[in-house]
Design a protein around this motif. Structure first.
Motif, PDB file in Angstrom:
ATOM      1  N   ARG A 193       0.832  -1.193   0.000  1.00 58.29           N
ATOM      2  CA  ARG A 193       0.000   0.000   0.000  1.00 58.29           C
ATOM      3  C   ARG A 193       0.877   1.258   0.000  1.00 58.29           C
ATOM      4  O   ARG A 193       1.880   1.343   0.704  1.00 58.29           O
ATOM      5  CB  ARG A 193      -0.888   0.010   1.247  1.00 58.29           C
ATOM      6  CG  ARG A 193      -1.799   1.243   1.372  1.00 58.29           C
ATOM      7  CD  ARG A 193      -2.473   1.281   2.728  1.00 58.29           C
ATOM      8  NE  ARG A 193      -3.371   0.153   2.884  1.00 58.29           N
ATOM      9  CZ  ARG A 193      -4.655   0.156   2.501  1.00 58.29           C
ATOM     10  NH1 ARG A 193      -5.172   1.240   1.944  1.00 58.29           N
ATOM     11  NH2 ARG A 193      -5.407  -0.911   2.689  1.00 58.29           N
ATOM     12  N   GLY A 194       0.480   2.206  -0.802  1.00 58.67           N
ATOM     13  CA  GLY A 194       1.184   3.474  -0.829  1.00 58.67           C
ATOM     14  C   GLY A 194       2.216   3.616  -1.925  1.00 58.67           C
ATOM     15  O   GLY A 194       2.714   4.718  -2.160  1.00 58.67           O
ATOM     16  N   LEU A 235      -7.162  -1.206  -7.494  1.00 59.73           N
ATOM     17  CA  LEU A 235      -5.852  -0.955  -6.901  1.00 59.73           C
ATOM     18  C   LEU A 235      -5.317   0.442  -7.215  1.00 59.73           C
ATOM     19  O   LEU A 235      -4.656   1.068  -6.382  1.00 59.73           O
ATOM     20  CB  LEU A 235      -4.845  -1.999  -7.375  1.00 59.73           C
ATOM     21  CG  LEU A 235      -5.140  -3.436  -6.937  1.00 59.73           C
ATOM     22  CD1 LEU A 235      -4.145  -4.399  -7.569  1.00 59.73           C
ATOM     23  CD2 LEU A 235      -5.090  -3.552  -5.418  1.00 59.73           C
ATOM     24  N   ILE A 258      -1.054   2.741  -4.986  1.00 62.47           N
ATOM     25  CA  ILE A 258      -1.684   1.469  -4.630  1.00 62.47           C
ATOM     26  C   ILE A 258      -2.587   1.647  -3.415  1.00 62.47           C
ATOM     27  O   ILE A 258      -2.159   2.159  -2.376  1.00 62.47           O
ATOM     28  CB  ILE A 258      -0.611   0.391  -4.344  1.00 62.47           C
ATOM     29  CG1 ILE A 258       0.158   0.055  -5.622  1.00 62.47           C
ATOM     30  CG2 ILE A 258      -1.245  -0.858  -3.755  1.00 62.47           C
ATOM     31  CD1 ILE A 258      -0.644  -0.661  -6.664  1.00 62.47           C
ATOM     32  N   ARG A 259      -3.838   1.249  -3.615  1.00 64.20           N
ATOM     33  CA  ARG A 259      -4.856   1.236  -2.557  1.00 64.20           C
ATOM     34  C   ARG A 259      -5.039   2.609  -1.881  1.00 64.20           C
ATOM     35  O   ARG A 259      -5.315   2.695  -0.694  1.00 64.20           O
ATOM     36  CB  ARG A 259      -4.529   0.180  -1.500  1.00 64.20           C
ATOM     37  CG  ARG A 259      -4.627  -1.248  -2.023  1.00 64.20           C
ATOM     38  CD  ARG A 259      -4.378  -2.264  -0.914  1.00 64.20           C
ATOM     39  NE  ARG A 259      -4.597  -3.630  -1.405  1.00 64.20           N
ATOM     40  CZ  ARG A 259      -3.680  -4.379  -1.985  1.00 64.20           C
ATOM     41  NH1 ARG A 259      -2.467  -3.867  -2.152  1.00 64.20           N
ATOM     42  NH2 ARG A 259      -3.948  -5.595  -2.392  1.00 64.20           N
ATOM     43  N   ALA A 260      -4.895   3.641  -2.647  1.00 66.35           N
ATOM     44  CA  ALA A 260      -5.146   4.986  -2.135  1.00 66.35           C
ATOM     45  C   ALA A 260      -6.481   5.475  -2.669  1.00 66.35           C
ATOM     46  O   ALA A 260      -7.114   4.839  -3.524  1.00 66.35           O
ATOM     47  CB  ALA A 260      -4.027   5.925  -2.551  1.00 66.35           C
ATOM     48  N   TRP A 269       0.281  -3.311  11.567  1.00 71.18           N
ATOM     49  CA  TRP A 269      -0.521  -2.491  10.689  1.00 71.18           C
ATOM     50  C   TRP A 269      -0.942  -1.173  11.328  1.00 71.18           C
ATOM     51  O   TRP A 269      -1.291  -0.222  10.657  1.00 71.18           O
ATOM     52  CB  TRP A 269      -1.799  -3.259  10.311  1.00 71.18           C
ATOM     53  CG  TRP A 269      -2.566  -3.754  11.524  1.00 71.18           C
ATOM     54  CD1 TRP A 269      -2.428  -4.949  12.140  1.00 71.18           C
ATOM     55  CD2 TRP A 269      -3.563  -3.027  12.246  1.00 71.18           C
ATOM     56  NE1 TRP A 269      -3.266  -5.046  13.225  1.00 71.18           N
ATOM     57  CE2 TRP A 269      -3.983  -3.880  13.296  1.00 71.18           C
ATOM     58  CE3 TRP A 269      -4.156  -1.772  12.114  1.00 71.18           C
ATOM     59  CZ2 TRP A 269      -4.969  -3.501  14.226  1.00 71.18           C
ATOM     60  CZ3 TRP A 269      -5.121  -1.399  13.025  1.00 71.18           C
ATOM     61  CH2 TRP A 269      -5.523  -2.256  14.073  1.00 71.18           C
ATOM     62  N   ASN A 305       0.428   2.911  10.671  1.00 70.21           N
ATOM     63  CA  ASN A 305      -0.012   3.809   9.612  1.00 70.21           C
ATOM     64  C   ASN A 305      -1.138   4.728  10.065  1.00 70.21           C
ATOM     65  O   ASN A 305      -1.397   5.742   9.421  1.00 70.21           O
ATOM     66  CB  ASN A 305      -0.422   3.019   8.374  1.00 70.21           C
ATOM     67  CG  ASN A 305       0.786   2.477   7.622  1.00 70.21           C
ATOM     68  OD1 ASN A 305       1.692   3.223   7.269  1.00 70.21           O
ATOM     69  ND2 ASN A 305       0.824   1.163   7.416  1.00 70.21           N
ATOM     70  N   ASN A 357       4.912   6.102   5.457  1.00 72.25           N
ATOM     71  CA  ASN A 357       4.242   4.889   4.974  1.00 72.25           C
ATOM     72  C   ASN A 357       5.023   3.688   5.518  1.00 72.25           C
ATOM     73  O   ASN A 357       6.124   3.391   5.064  1.00 72.25           O
ATOM     74  CB  ASN A 357       4.215   4.871   3.450  1.00 72.25           C
ATOM     75  CG  ASN A 357       3.427   3.700   2.901  1.00 72.25           C
ATOM     76  OD1 ASN A 357       2.528   3.190   3.561  1.00 72.25           O
ATOM     77  ND2 ASN A 357       3.777   3.270   1.696  1.00 72.25           N
TER      78      ASN A 357
END
Length: 1550
Positions: free
Chosen positions: A469-470, A496, A517-519, A1462, A1465, A1481
């Motif tokens: 992610r990120g 994505l 990604i995944r934002a 996790w 973040n 990130n």
């Protein structure tokens, strides 16, 4: 009246008519120009109420000046008549008052005019009275005109007239006033000093054409100096009276001292108030001459002009008190174009002043081709020349000259460089790039052909889903990507990356997207175009801005299109909105549009880059924005303890002096070497100038490839500091010299000059140049020189091609040898050691950065100024805190000289060719007095291709120095060799040596070698990929290495890299007095010592010095065994059974005592010596010997004391042999056997040779012993034994006197044995094979084994400093952070840690470790561990800890270990308080390291690394400064500025 006289008169009218009255007359400036007016006008000027009208000012044209034309305008005749009539009426009204005897007027008491702000220049009076039919003028208004003096006793009549005496003084430049005026001023002062009760009728001094025929009593000068008058006038009167022998001797010294102090007052007083700015002086006339290249302008006595607009003239001569001043408030920037400007005899040129810097922009442009016009005597062409009595005062705006980067500048402005990809054809499908959002680094690049292959959709999906992610993902379609693209893949692109157009992508449609990604969808940018039948679609482009953790803004771009049927696609990752530089100092004085240069921090000086500055409202005071992107890596950090921060210099100034150039080379300007025009301008200053100060000036296109024609040239100026009468001392300060064609600042026959904050960039020939070897006491403070290229003027300036091509000064057909005769171009060429270098930087020369070179005798126009050899004995001046890097040959070179004789048949080389010399500093430059160590204090040397530093001489001490990434860090070579000197010492202490640092460099910019480093990384390399890297290199000795640290010397299969090594292919002696103590070898040194091996670079490795290499490990810090000697493994002269072999060193460690046996062999003198230790007869050492033009051959083997040795030659034994026991202490001995023919007769004697006097004393004859046993039992009885059956002569060589220190011999001289042999029969025998009745001495018991190995590490070994920096007054701490990801732990890497200097904090559990350090004191404030693997509560605790617990001004050190979890973040924005530019990130199984700072301030040293799983573990190393003023520490930080103290001490002593 002549035209120029009119202009002078008008200037006087303007000055006096607007400012003078009877009350203010004493303060008025009276000029010679007043005398040029009609007499009625003169009287009118001094009335109480000046007229309302004013004579119209008339501008003098150059043509008028040239032809002396009278100016008359008939239309003005009525006005002129009225004007004269009014003058006549006023004269009648005021005449009675003028005739009164007791007048009140006097000369102006204001300071003089020699420089408006700090020096004195007189305004000479030339007011001869009108004739009066024999009646003397008695006007009270003009008391100066009464040629009278007090009546005194008669003196003997003088034979010479006053005028004759005056002219003799005028020739000596002691007088500037005319003779008549001088007499009048003298009488005035005498009258004032006598008091007002004196009658008007008193004896007069004779006129200048009369003899001094009255006897006058001597005058007390202390009374005269009380008269209120200009100090310069008073000074001339005192000199005049002294010449006439009319001053009392007792008070002369005191009086002159007082007057000189008055003259040296810096403030120019005009009308009773200070005038700080020269262009504000009311006597100046506006001057706007416009443009005419034929006009020759002469500004003479009484002419004071203010240039208010641009102009072009042929030339300007300023002399006899004339002044030219640039206006500081022009309507437009002023450019003055001229072929030359001469300033002499009291002439002055001013642009600004020391206390009133010029604020506008002024340019002096020197024009002309080398083929045009005649030479001007003493100056040449295209110049500004300051001759005797001239004043040149240029003072530009104050600005920071140069500083250092405080953050590394990467190629393209991004840490991992910019990325660019453009492709036509062959790119079908999806082209994908993955970029790290925190660093802008390209992580992955792949292509997925979803047009042709169905399984590519699945591979694309797997690729995208695997990205954390990120991550930034950029996609560009090449050709077509839709035909086999599955719906599932299209959905993944939407889910994505947030794409809305991927689902509708069609055949051959250009499409580009940049997303995260995944934002959220707000992060995505995409563009799509429809395919057109004509094959051209227009560009689909996606572009989005991002920001790194350190605040750098960058743009990611993807594009796709069809152009005439050809598919195009590509990517860009580049810095956006300009590259911002972080600098060490406040650069708010640097303005948009200014030009700067950034120095190379690699091996090639050609990696220096220059840029223009852009407006930057967002910048801090120590930041600037540049108009381009850097091509190369420029370090902005201290790396591995060595300061490698790049210099950044300002090239722009608001006062510019430049040469106007042609577009290309022409004529006889050496066009076969240079394509560009090299005939630039020059500034030349000659002896006895009145005042020269250059500040804030830019010089470009200056210098000529002609001897003596340099940008700034002080030519035979003598003492230019207070010793020479200059106060303030002469200086060149804050001057930028760039893109010039011959040197930077030439100091020729000049002493005491201050060169400060001056930059020399991209110049030809030696830059800062001391010419003849006589220049002393000059101070070079905080100057920067870089990109110093070869020139043609001197042999030492030339490169190889120039060297062999320019042969007009050699003798006969001699062809110069470039490597020895030339190739020595240097940034700081110091030809006399008695000069001072502080805080300078030599940042790139074709050959050497700083070179102390020695003229055995003065050269050029300074011949005979000191005895031959004196320069080599002169003690070194101050050398403190200088930097040398990016030089091809050496950073610092001490040694060598120049040939001081013309070429001849015996020596055909050109004069000033590089030659041999040694530096031997002694007290008062007297070799009979004690040595004075030359101290090299605080040298920083890195990225020099060959040597960081080389020094030959003694005594020389390097201390507090740093060497990194040099081919060879430091070589110390002795003053000389035995027996030519008494022995000297060289030492390096408290220093750091680094082999290969983490500054890997940058390929390009003429770097020659690019290859793999010790850790597998690609890097630039010195000399060659296989060149043996050495930290400290021993040449001969004795040398001492103590308290030094060695790092990163790791040998690889391509090359050796060792901390300590020996000079390769060395035929010279090696001293066993070389020693090492208290050194520290860090863990990354895998080759401590290396003696070389046969092969590339080492050759056969069999020369005398190669074989006899040795040093003494005093305390075991190098070998682990104290008091041991380390020698080459195959040298059996020093070995014994107790030695320890170290094969990887090619060496052996032995205990014992060692010295040298010096052997001279006469007749024949070309033999090789075979010497063997009797306990190893089968391992003789073959020495070739050295014959350096002597009538004998010499050998210097190292021997073990109290052992037996046998000597033989590869031919007949020499007729005469002399043995010297050197480095023997009293009582030390060895047994020597020498092979001779059986029938040989000997004459043997001993004596003591006094090297200093050349005398021999204590001569004793040796007698033959009857047996070998008697010889052994009586070593003190001067015996020898010859075994005729074996053909061996035996002697005991024993020292009988005490030797001190590093001297080869005792204070009585050198003991020696002289063996003369006469061979009766040449029947030879093999003395070794036949044997002899000699009792073997055997090995002493204590030599069987080594002493005990050092058990514990030495706590006090190594350099005491954390780092060697160019700001040694600052305190730094070393920070190391090593994190470990989950994968690292699984692979056996157990620990992550934080290290502060030598204190280590281990992280033994998964989570984050925080360590807080006080930025003011360096104390550890706290440490805290957080387990991040589980709950959100821990994340909240971290956020609360950052916000509430961590103190302000805390340096935050953070490392991670294992799973980060996790939850981090959710609180990543908390790290903004520690200096992150955006939220972090975090990667669940990755690693994280941070160097932060809790404060509103965001220092440039903040670093953040956040790595995902699979990447290298996050790690950091940095040297953090403490106690910076911007931190806001309580109390004023105390800085020990030794550099400033040294500077102030030098300035006060000069």
């Amino acid at each position: 009246m002549k035209t120029h006289e009119k202009l002078e008169a008008q200037s006087a009218v303007k000055e006096i008519s607007t400012s003078c009255s009877s009350e203010r007359l004493p303060q008025c400036r009276i000029t010679r120009a007043v005398n040029l007016l009609p007499s009625l006008q003169k009287h009118l000027l001094f009335q109480n109420n000046p007229p309302a009208w004013q004579v119209p000012l008339m501008t003098l044209t150059a043509e008028d000046r040239l032809h002396g034309k009278r100016i008359f305008d008939g239309r003005r005749t009525p006005k002129v008549f009225t004007y004269h009539l009014l003058l006549f009426v006023v004269l009648l009204l005021v005449l009675p008052g003028l005739l009164h005897c007791d007048g009140k007027s006097q000369l102006s008491p204001g300071k003089g005019f020699k420089g408006f702000d700090q020096s004195i220049e007189i305004s000479p009076l030339n007011m001869a009275p009108e004739p009066h039919d024999g009646v003397a003028n008695s006007s009270d208004t003009y008391p100066l005109y009464k040629r009278s003096a007090r009546s005194t006793t008669l003196q003997k009549e003088q034979e010479s007239s006053l005028l004759t005496i005056y002219q003799s003084m005028k020739e000596m430049k002691e007088m500037l006033l005319p003779c008549d005026t001088l007499v009048e001023v003298t009488n005035h002062i005498l009258k004032k000093a006598s008091g007002r009760n004196l009658s008007c009728d008193f004896f007069q001094l004779p006129t200048c054409d009369q003899k001094l025929n009255h006897q006058l009593a001597k005058i007390n000068p202390l009374k005269l100096i009380k008269v209120k008058i200009k100090p310069q006038l008073l000074y001339e009167v005192l000199v005049w009276l002294k010449k006439l022998n009319l001053l009392l001797d007792v008070h002369q010294a005191k009086s002159f001292s007082i007057v000189k102090k008055l003259m040296l007052n810096k403030e120019q007083m005009v009308f009773g108030s200070p005038v700080r700015c020269p262009d504000k002086h009311p006597s100046l006339l506006p001057w706007n001459p416009e443009h005419d290249e034929r006009h020759k302008v002469q500004i003479g006595r009484g002419t004071f002009l203010k240039l208010e607009s641009s102009a072009t003239v042929h030339s300007i001569i300023i002399e006899d008190g004339g002044k030219l001043v640039f206006s500081d408030t022009p309507r437009a920037p002023i450019t003055l174009r001229a072929r030359y400007i001469v300033i002499r005899n009291g002439g002055e040129l001013h642009i600004g002043a020391e206390r009133c810097p010029y604020t506008s922009r002024a340019t002096i442009s020197l024009v002309g081709r080398s083929t045009e016009g005649p030479q001007v005597e003493q100056f040449g062409k295209k110049f500004i020349g300051v001759d005797r009595g001239g004043v040149l005062e240029l003072h530009g705006r104050r600005s920071l000259s140069w500083t250092l980067l405080s953050r590394t500048l990467y190629p393209g402005g991004l840490q991992y460089g910019a990325y660019r990809y453009d492709r036509r054809r062959g790119n079908r499908g999806f082209n994908v790039r993955v970029i790290d959002p925190g660093t802008a680094r390209l992580l992955r690049a792949d292509r997925f052909d979803t047009h042709l292959w169905a399984n590519e959709s699945r591979r694309l999906q797997e690729f995208l889903r695997s990205q954390p992610r990120g991550r930034i993902v950029a996609v560009a379609v090449g050709d077509s990507a839709a035909r086999r693209l599955s719906m599932s893949a299209r959905n993944d692109l939407r889910e994505l990356l947030g794409s809305e157009q991927a689902r509708h992508l069609g055949y051959r449609q250009p499409w580009a997207i940049v997303g995260v990604i995944r934002a959220s969808k707000s992060f995505v940018v995409e563009d799509r175009r429809l395919y057109q039948p004509n094959g051209s679609t227009g560009m689909a482009i996606a572009r989005r801005d991002f920001q790194t953790y350190d605040g750098t803004r960058f743009t990611v771009t993807a594009y796709s299109e069809w152009v005439h049927g050809v598919p195009h696609c590509g990517f860009r990752v580049e810095v956006s909105k300009g590259v911002i530089l972080n600098l060490m100092d406040n650069t708010s004085s640097w303005l948009p549009g200014d030009q700067i240069v950034i120095a190379s921090t690699d091996y090639s000086m050609y990696q220096a880059e220059n840029f223009n500055l852009l407006p930057c409202p967002e910048c801090e005071v120590n930041q600037v924005k540049i108009d381009g992107k850097p091509r190369y890596l420029h370090m902005g950090e201290i790396i591995d303890g060595i300061d490698m921060r790049a210099e950044v210099g300002l090239l722009s100034r608001n006062i510019v002096i430049k040469g106007e150039m042609e577009n290309s080379c022409y004529g006889q300007n050496l066009c076969h070497f240079f394509s560009q025009d090299t005939f630039g301008g020059q500034i030349r200053i000659l002896r006895n100038f009145a005042s020269v100060h250059l500040f804030g000036v830019e010089l470009t296109n200056m210098g000529q490839q002609i001897l003596g024609s340099y940008p700034v040239h002080f030519h035979l100026a003598g003492d230019v500091d207070q010793k020479g009468g200059y106060n303030p001392p002469t200086y060149v300060d804050n001057v930028a010299i760039h893109h010039c064609f011959s040197r930077c600042v030439a100091i020729h026959g000049t002493n005491g000059l201050l060169v400060k904050d001056t930059i020399g960039y991209d110049t030809l020939g030696h830059c800062f140049f001391l010419e003849d070897g006589v220049e002393q006491r000059n101070i070079l403070y905080h100057n920067l020189g870089l990109l110093t290229k070869p020139g043609t003027i001197l042999p030492s300036d030339r490169n190889a091609i120039m060297c062999i091509t320019i042969r007009d000064q050699v003798y006969g057909n001699y062809i110069p040898v470039p490597s020895t005769d030339c190739m020595a171009v240097t940034t700081f060429w110091i030809s006399n050691p008695n000069n001072h270098l502080i805080n300078n930087a030599a940042a790139g020369a074709q050959d050497v950065g700083i070179w102390f070179i020695f003229h055995r005798a003065p050269t050029g126009q300074s011949v005979g100024q000191y005895p031959e050899g004196q320069s080599e004995f002169t003690p070194l001046g101050v050398f403190y805190n200088n930097r040398v890097h990016s030089n091809f040959k050496a950073g610092l070179f001490i040694g060598s000289g120049v040939k001081t004789t013309e070429s001849n048949a015996e020596d055909p080389r050109e004069v000033l060719t590089v030659d041999f010399a040694r530096f031997r500093p002694h007290q008062n430059a007297d070799p009979k007095k004690p040595r004075v160590p030359a101290i090299i204090d605080g040298l920083v040397s890195f990225k020099n291709n060959d040597h960081g530093a080389w020094a030959r001489g003694g005594d020389i001490i390097f201390r507090n120095s740093g060497f990194s990434d040099n081919g060879i860090g430091l070589t110390l070579a002795s003053d000389g060799t035995f027996p030519t000197d008494e022995g000297s010492s060289l030492e390096v202490t408290k220093s750091i040596f680094v082999g290969e640092s983490i500054n890997v460099g940058c390929n390009g910019g003429q770097n020659r070698y690019w290859g793999k480093g010790a850790h597998g990384e690609y890097r630039t390399l010195p000399r060659n990929r296989t060149f043996p890297i050495r930290g400290f290199q021993i040449y001969d000795g004795p040398v001492r290495i103590t308290h030094c640290t060695f790092k990163n010397y790791i040998s690889v299969h391509e090359r050796y890299s060792s901390a300590l090594a020996f000079f390769m292919r060395n035929s010279w002696q090696i001293s066993p007095q070389n020693n090492v103590s208290q050194v520290k070898l860090e863990w990354n040194v895998n080759l401590e010592v290396f003696f070389g091996k046969p092969g590339q670079w080492f050759g056969t490795n069999s020369l005398d010095g190669d074989q006899t290499s040795i040093f003494h490990d005093l305390d075991g810090s190098m070998t682990g065994y104290p008091d041991t000697f380390v020698a080459r493994a195959d040298n059996y002269l020093v070995r014994h059974p107790g030695c320890l072999s170290v094969p990887r060193w090619n060496g052996v460690i032995c205990s014992g005592k060692y010295a040298q046996l010096y052997v001279q062999a006469w007749r024949p003198d070309n033999l090789s010596l075979l010497i063997s230790k009797d306990s190893y007869p089968d391992h003789p050492l073959k020495l070739q010997g050295v014959n350096r033009g002597a009538s004998y051959q010499q050998y210097q083997p190292v021997v073990m004391l109290e052992q037996a040795y046998t000597l033989r030659w590869n031919g007949r034994t020499p007729e005469q042999i002399v043995l010297y026991p050197i480095n023997f202490n009293r009582g030390n001995w060895i047994q020597v056997g020498m092979c001779y023919p059986k029938k040989t007769v000997f004459k043997i004697m001993s004596d003591i040779y006094d090297r200093s006097s050349g005398r021999v004393h204590s001569v004793k004859r040796y007698k033959a012993a009857s047996s070998f046993n008697i010889l052994q039992k009586n070593p003190d009885k001067n015996l020898y034994y010859f075994d005729s059956s074996a053909g061996i002569l035996f002697l005991i060589v024993q020292a009988k006197h005490v030797r001190k220190g590093h001297s080869y011999c005792s204070k009585h001289g050198c003991e020696r044995l002289k063996i003369l042999s006469h061979v009766i029969s040449w029947e030879s025998s093999d003395c070794l094979r036949k044997g002899h009745p000699v009792k073997q001495s055997g090995e002493p018991a204590h030599l069987i084994t080594l002493t005990g190995r050092v058990a514990a590490p030495c706590r006090h070994c190594g350099a005491p400093q954390v780092a060697i920096t160019s700001d040694p007054h600052r305190v730094y701490i070393k920070i190391e952070i090593q994190s470990q990801s989950t994968g690292d732990l699984q692979n056996g890497r157990k620990f992550s840690f934080i290290k502060v200097n030598d204190e280590v904090f281990l992280a033994e559990k998964a989570g984050l470790l925080f360590v807080m350090v006080d930025a003011c004191s360096g104390d550890i404030l706290s440490r805290q561990y957080f387990d991040t693997a589980h709950t959100l509560q821990v994340a909240d605790s971290i956020a609360n800890y950052i916000q509430e617990t961590i103190r302000e001004r805390s340096i935050a050190l953070i490392s991670s270990r294992g799973d980060l979890g996790w939850a981090l973040n959710y609180v990543s924005s908390a790290f903004l308080r520690l200096g992150a530019a955006k939220p972090i990130n975090f990667f669940k199984e990755g690693s994280f390291a941070m160097l932060g700072f809790k404060s509103r301030l965001k220092p440039a040293w903040i670093k953040i690394r956040s790595q995902s799983a699979g990447q290298l573990a996050a790690s950091l190393q940095h040297y953090v400064p403490l106690k910076l003023s911007e931190y806001g520490c309580s109390g004023k930080p105390k800085e020990n500025r030794r550099d400033l103290k040294l500077f102030h001490d030098l300035m006060s002593s000069n």
